[in-house]
Design a protein around this motif. Structure first.
Motif, PDB file in Angstrom:
ATOM      1  N   PHE A 188     -35.445  76.786  87.393  1.00 25.33           N
ATOM      2  CA  PHE A 188     -35.203  75.910  86.090  1.00 25.33           C
ATOM      3  C   PHE A 188     -35.037  74.460  86.411  1.00 25.33           C
ATOM      4  O   PHE A 188     -34.115  74.168  87.257  1.00 25.33           O
ATOM      5  N   SER A 189     -35.912  73.717  85.783  1.00 29.98           N
ATOM      6  CA  SER A 189     -35.931  72.169  86.104  1.00 29.98           C
ATOM      7  C   SER A 189     -35.424  71.540  84.881  1.00 29.98           C
ATOM      8  O   SER A 189     -35.341  71.976  83.589  1.00 29.98           O
ATOM      9  N   ILE A 190     -35.448  70.265  84.746  1.00 25.16           N
ATOM     10  CA  ILE A 190     -35.498  69.463  83.782  1.00 25.16           C
ATOM     11  C   ILE A 190     -36.326  69.700  82.777  1.00 25.16           C
ATOM     12  O   ILE A 190     -35.902  69.692  81.544  1.00 25.16           O
ATOM     13  N   ASN A 191     -37.559  69.721  83.175  1.00 30.40           N
ATOM     14  CA  ASN A 191     -38.693  69.895  82.103  1.00 30.40           C
ATOM     15  C   ASN A 191     -38.400  71.311  81.447  1.00 30.40           C
ATOM     16  O   ASN A 191     -38.783  71.171  80.302  1.00 30.40           O
ATOM     17  N   ASP A 192     -37.834  72.315  82.135  1.00 29.53           N
ATOM     18  CA  ASP A 192     -37.568  73.584  81.609  1.00 29.53           C
ATOM     19  C   ASP A 192     -36.535  73.384  80.747  1.00 29.53           C
ATOM     20  O   ASP A 192     -36.382  74.070  79.680  1.00 29.53           O
ATOM     21  N   ALA A 193     -35.581  72.586  81.114  1.00 33.78           N
ATOM     22  CA  ALA A 193     -34.476  72.447  80.163  1.00 33.78           C
ATOM     23  C   ALA A 193     -34.765  71.838  78.631  1.00 33.78           C
ATOM     24  O   ALA A 193     -34.186  72.151  77.855  1.00 33.78           O
ATOM     25  N   THR A 200     -32.501  67.049  75.687  1.00 34.01           N
ATOM     26  CA  THR A 200     -33.356  66.585  74.652  1.00 34.01           C
ATOM     27  C   THR A 200     -33.676  65.256  75.201  1.00 34.01           C
ATOM     28  O   THR A 200     -33.016  64.336  75.865  1.00 34.01           O
ATOM     29  N   LEU A 201     -35.185  64.759  75.292  1.00 32.04           N
ATOM     30  CA  LEU A 201     -35.688  63.650  75.357  1.00 32.04           C
ATOM     31  C   LEU A 201     -36.196  62.976  74.481  1.00 32.04           C
ATOM     32  O   LEU A 201     -36.860  63.221  73.533  1.00 32.04           O
ATOM     33  N   LYS A 202     -35.586  61.601  74.087  1.00 30.15           N
ATOM     34  CA  LYS A 202     -35.709  60.882  72.813  1.00 30.15           C
ATOM     35  C   LYS A 202     -35.581  59.429  73.282  1.00 30.15           C
ATOM     36  O   LYS A 202     -34.525  58.835  73.908  1.00 30.15           O
ATOM     37  N   LEU A 206     -32.533  60.750  78.133  1.00 29.87           N
ATOM     38  CA  LEU A 206     -32.279  62.101  78.256  1.00 29.87           C
ATOM     39  C   LEU A 206     -30.959  62.366  77.636  1.00 29.87           C
ATOM     40  O   LEU A 206     -29.853  61.809  77.791  1.00 29.87           O
ATOM     41  N   TYR A 207     -30.648  63.268  76.667  1.00 29.58           N
ATOM     42  CA  TYR A 207     -29.451  63.807  75.915  1.00 29.58           C
ATOM     43  C   TYR A 207     -29.077  65.099  76.355  1.00 29.58           C
ATOM     44  O   TYR A 207     -29.957  66.087  76.514  1.00 29.58           O
ATOM     45  N   PHE A 208     -27.751  65.117  76.383  1.00 25.96           N
ATOM     46  CA  PHE A 208     -27.256  66.757  76.218  1.00 25.96           C
ATOM     47  C   PHE A 208     -26.350  66.835  75.118  1.00 25.96           C
ATOM     48  O   PHE A 208     -25.276  65.994  74.917  1.00 25.96           O
ATOM     49  N   ARG A 209     -26.611  67.596  73.991  1.00 25.77           N
ATOM     50  CA  ARG A 209     -26.332  67.683  72.622  1.00 25.77           C
ATOM     51  C   ARG A 209     -25.518  66.256  72.092  1.00 25.77           C
ATOM     52  O   ARG A 209     -24.471  66.111  71.772  1.00 25.77           O
ATOM     53  N   GLY A 210     -26.397  65.157  72.177  1.00 26.87           N
ATOM     54  CA  GLY A 210     -26.325  63.913  71.734  1.00 26.87           C
ATOM     55  C   GLY A 210     -25.762  62.987  72.756  1.00 26.87           C
ATOM     56  O   GLY A 210     -25.468  61.874  72.072  1.00 26.87           O
ATOM     57  N   LYS A 211     -25.318  63.317  73.825  1.00 30.71           N
ATOM     58  CA  LYS A 211     -24.855  62.436  74.722  1.00 30.71           C
ATOM     59  C   LYS A 211     -25.467  62.112  75.783  1.00 30.71           C
ATOM     60  O   LYS A 211     -26.452  63.051  76.547  1.00 30.71           O
ATOM     61  N   ILE A 212     -25.736  60.651  76.224  1.00 33.03           N
ATOM     62  CA  ILE A 212     -26.784  60.341  77.076  1.00 33.03           C
ATOM     63  C   ILE A 212     -26.440  60.963  78.678  1.00 33.03           C
ATOM     64  O   ILE A 212     -25.555  61.044  79.132  1.00 33.03           O
ATOM     65  N   LEU A 263     -25.817  71.484  86.150  1.00 33.46           N
ATOM     66  CA  LEU A 263     -25.569  70.538  87.340  1.00 33.46           C
ATOM     67  C   LEU A 263     -26.780  70.756  88.130  1.00 33.46           C
ATOM     68  O   LEU A 263     -27.091  69.913  88.915  1.00 33.46           O
ATOM     69  N   GLN A 264     -27.453  71.953  88.106  1.00 32.55           N
ATOM     70  CA  GLN A 264     -28.423  72.147  89.226  1.00 32.55           C
ATOM     71  C   GLN A 264     -29.731  71.406  88.532  1.00 32.55           C
ATOM     72  O   GLN A 264     -30.518  70.847  89.443  1.00 32.55           O
ATOM     73  N   THR A 265     -30.038  71.392  87.085  1.00 37.26           N
ATOM     74  CA  THR A 265     -31.200  70.700  86.672  1.00 37.26           C
ATOM     75  C   THR A 265     -31.026  69.336  86.841  1.00 37.26           C
ATOM     76  O   THR A 265     -32.015  68.420  86.824  1.00 37.26           O
ATOM     77  N   MET A 266     -29.678  68.658  86.916  1.00 40.89           N
ATOM     78  CA  MET A 266     -29.558  67.514  87.176  1.00 40.89           C
ATOM     79  C   MET A 266     -29.486  66.899  88.598  1.00 40.89           C
ATOM     80  O   MET A 266     -28.919  65.833  88.872  1.00 40.89           O
TER      81      MET A 266
END
Length: 336
Positions: A188-193, A200-202, A206-212, A263-266
């Motif tokens: 599982f990679s960032i692209n998969d995440a 979210t990429l915006k 890159l964001y996790f639930r609205g946080k950078i 943590l793994q994808t990051m």
């Protein structure tokens, strides 16, 4: 090159436990991190009287990054060519929205918009040190901060060039590459995440639930851990951060799987979580990211981030042991 293009094109290659950065100056390992946790830690330390120490951490960190990653031939390019290249790197990984660098009369001025850390907490000595260290590496000269104007939206730093630079001690690039090298399995990679909605990429961030989530380098966390300045407070910052983002109704196993996935994808290594999942939990991290600093690698900051997360499951969790092996760290947590 924008972050979105870098991810889709493979210039920023993401895989299980690792992020390989192929943008400019060859391939090297990067990580991503929760920017709010880094920013709140810097703010807490500085409000407690450690402004000079935060400046020094930022300065050493980016001096080592630039000194080790930018080839000597690139360093010797005319400044009107080199500086836009460096600014493009910062923009490309989403660390700021814009950057302008002026160098004349033994002074260097850096102008930015919405830079990492500052865009969350406003004025701080940490980023003042980061920019100083980066250009000390480029110029091989010591810089003294003469004037600064920092807001969450725009910042200007004015440094005076002041004599020869005394290099910060460092691992060799070969040693750094060897420690961070491993055969990366599929997973599982960032692209998969991003595809699954975990991240979210915006607007090139890159964001996790609205946080950078910031693209960064692990060296700074090793330096901070070795300095030990209020490092135990990272668990409190982490607790507060995740308490607003974790679904409190989800089961313990689901919460642990989410942390492992993040943590793994990051890029923080390949993680195995074991134990009874309630009172005793072990995080076995293989191939964690090593830093450029000459001092030993230090995993205290990472262990405290995990502890803060676990305290959202049970607030009596504490660290019972930390074990370090070659390309492996093991954290054990238990409830009181």
């Amino acid at each position: 090159m924008r972050l979105s293009y870098s991810l889709h094109s493979g210039a920023l290659k993401t895989a299980l436990g690792s992020i390989l950065n192929k943008i400019h100056f060859g391939t090297r390992r990067n990580v991503m991190f929760f920017e709010d946790i880094s920013a709140q830690y810097a703010q807490l330390c500085e409000s407690s009287g450690y402004e000079k120490e935060m400046y020094a951490i930022g300065e050493e960190w980016f001096y080592l990054v630039y000194k080790n990653l930018i080839p000597r031939a690139i360093m010797h390019l005319p400044k009107h060519i080199l500086f836009p290249m460096l600014a493009d790197i910062w923009r490309g990984i989403g660390s700021l929205d814009s950057m302008n660098i002026l160098y004349a009369d033994n002074k260097i001025t850096v102008e930015t918009e919405k830079e990492a850390v500052t865009r969350i907490i406003g004025k701080n000595a940490f980023m003042q040190g980061v920019f100083a260290g980066s250009f000390e590496a480029v110029l091989n000269k010591r810089l003294i901060l003469e004037d600064v104007h920092q807001t969450k939206h725009r910042s200007t730093y004015c440094y005076k060039v002041d004599g020869e630079m005394t290099p910060f001690p460092s691992k060799t690039k070969e040693e750094f590459m060897k420690l961070n090298r491993y055969t990366i399995p599929k997973g599982f990679s960032i692209n998969d995440a991003i595809k699954s909605g975990i991240l979210t990429l915006k607007e090139n961030k890159l964001y996790f639930r609205g946080k950078i989530i910031s693209a960064t380098d692990s060296t700074v966390y090793h330096i901070a851990g070795n300095r030990g300045i209020m490092i135990d407070k990272v668990s409190d910052i982490s607790y507060d951060y995740f308490s607003k983002l974790i679904d409190k109704k989800s089961k313990t196993e689901a919460k642990l799987i989410l942390l492992k996935t993040l943590l793994q994808t990051m890029g923080w290594g390949i993680i195995t979580i074991s134990g009874d999942m309630y009172a005793n939990i072990t995080f076995d991290i293989r191939y964690p990211p090593y830093g450029f600093q000459k001092e030993k690698d230090n995993w205290d900051a990472l262990s405290m981030v995990i502890l803060g997360y676990l305290r959202n499951i049970d607030n009596t969790f504490s660290i019972t042991s930390k074990t370090e092996k070659y390309k492996q760290v093991i954290f054990r947590y238990s409830t009181n």
